[in-house]
Scaffold this active site. Structure first.
Site, PDB file in Angstrom:
ATOM      1  N   CYS A 133       3.969  -7.235  12.880  1.00 37.12           N
ATOM      2  CA  CYS A 133       4.661  -7.381  11.594  1.00 37.12           C
ATOM      3  C   CYS A 133       5.247  -6.061  11.104  1.00 37.12           C
ATOM      4  O   CYS A 133       6.399  -6.022  10.632  1.00 37.12           O
ATOM      5  CB  CYS A 133       3.713  -7.964  10.550  1.00 37.12           C
ATOM      6  SG  CYS A 133       2.129  -7.106  10.405  1.00 37.12           S
ATOM      7  N   HIS A 247       4.010  -5.776   3.315  1.00 37.40           N
ATOM      8  CA  HIS A 247       3.737  -4.428   3.805  1.00 37.40           C
ATOM      9  C   HIS A 247       4.836  -3.473   3.342  1.00 37.40           C
ATOM     10  O   HIS A 247       6.016  -3.839   3.286  1.00 37.40           O
ATOM     11  CB  HIS A 247       3.709  -4.397   5.335  1.00 37.40           C
ATOM     12  CG  HIS A 247       2.519  -5.074   5.946  1.00 37.40           C
ATOM     13  ND1 HIS A 247       1.435  -5.523   5.221  1.00 37.40           N
ATOM     14  CD2 HIS A 247       2.232  -5.357   7.261  1.00 37.40           C
ATOM     15  CE1 HIS A 247       0.546  -6.061   6.049  1.00 37.40           C
ATOM     16  NE2 HIS A 247       1.016  -5.974   7.279  1.00 37.40           N
TER      17      HIS A 247
END
Length: 345
Positions: A133, A247
């Site tokens: 990711c 994130h």
């Protein structure tokens, strides 16, 4: 458009559930959804386009029995290692969201906006790997910059949300915050993370490697080089922070020695790149943050500035929803690009 029988392995997990939502949003050409999970989850239901589907047990014969043509795997590396071959043998293309296949030389590792041509290599093994990711959102911003000036080195520090550790990570943060306000934080268990995550940051994600980096950090290094087809220098420090979702990354890019950066050009190429959006107005407190990116399919870039000492270095902040952009959405985009390419043959 032809419609497909699509299996979702790990359908009851966080990424599996998000895959169904993203396919719905993208109006994926579905003939039938086959949700697969462990025997423990079999018999439960998932929803797709307001219709309930019964979760089936993942077995070696499940793909053949259900005429699966596209199989999304998001149930852990060991599951992919054991069952992906059965999906391939049944004639399906496997899009794997785990780390198990990523660095196999004959398996394409794909971010469709960055290296779509690599998808054509799927026929060698029947498998396409979905990157880490943190890697996905980083290469989405690195690709246009490399095309503009030529990247020599990347230094990145991540601020990774607890949902990167799945539902257990999110539950642990919430429980610890509840316990903090009840003055019972010392009584909470630490299971998803090695240390307390509430009101803390943990500068370790995944296991230590012999070179002093962690496995997560080495994933970012190795995967970025594979995706961009370039052995640029990369250093990563991955940190878990008490944020539920999305994130963030602080990135320093060093270009080739003869480059004199034009920040306006940098902002222009980033803003024009597919699924990247520039939010950069520091004077008015406008910049990427997790609360902006959550539940979107966009990578947001901001705080773009030239280094104070070197004309060939820039710094910027990069944020994306890692459950969507970093997992489910990228997987769905891979599948859609695969369908497009197969139809063109």
């Amino acid at each position: 458009m032809r419609k497909f029988n699509v299996a979702v392995v790990g359908a009851t997990g966080a990424v599996g559930e998000e895959l169904l939502r993203v396919m719905d949003a993208y109006d994926f050409p579905i003939n039938n959804i086959i949700p697969l999970a462990s025997a423990k989850s079999a018999g439960s239901t998932v929803e797709y386009k307001n219709k309930e589907y019964t979760v089936l047990e993942l077995t070696e014969t499940a793909f053949e029995e259900n005429d699966v043509e596209i199989a999304f795997f998001s149930a852990g590396g060991s599951i992919s290692a054991k069952f992906a071959k059965f999906a391939v043998e049944a004639g399906a293309v496997v899009i794997d969201n785990t780390s198990h296949f990523r660095m196999e030389p004959n398996i394409p590792l794909v971010v469709p906006e960055v290296n779509p041509d690599d998808i054509s290599k799927w026929k060698e093994t029947g498998i396409i790997a979905n990157p880490n990711c943190s890697t996905i959102q980083m290469v989405l911003s690195l690709k246009p910059l490399d095309e503009l000036y030529g990247i020599k080195r990347v230094d990145v520090s991540t601020y990774q949300a607890v949902s990167g550790a799945g539902k257990a990570g999110m539950e642990e943060l919430v429980k610890q915050m509840q316990a903090f306000f009840a003055f019972k934080l010392d009584e909470t268990k630490k299971e998803a993370f090695a240390h307390q995550i509430a009101l803390n940051v943990i500068p370790q994600i995944d296991v230590a490697q012999s070179n002093g980096f962690t496995k997560e950090e080495m994933k970012m290094i190795n995967e970025t080089q594979k995706i961009l087809h370039k052995q640029m220098q990369i250093a990563a420090t991955c940190v878990r922070v008490p944020v539920l979702r999305s994130h963030s990354e602080s990135i320093t890019v060093t270009f080739d020695d003869d480059v004199e950066v034009d920040i306006d050009k940098v902002k222009e190429v980033l803003g024009n790149f597919d699924n990247v959006d520039v939010i950069d107005d520091l004077e008015n407190n406008q910049y990427p943050m997790p609360i902006i990116s959550t539940d979107t399919d966009t990578t947001f870039v901001g705080r773009i500035r030239k280094d104070a000492y070197a004309d060939n270095i820039i710094h910027y902040f990069n944020v994306a929803d890692q459950v969507r952009v970093g997992a489910a959405t990228n997987s769905v985009r891979i599948a859609l690009k695969w369908i497009e390419m197969e139809n063109d043959i």
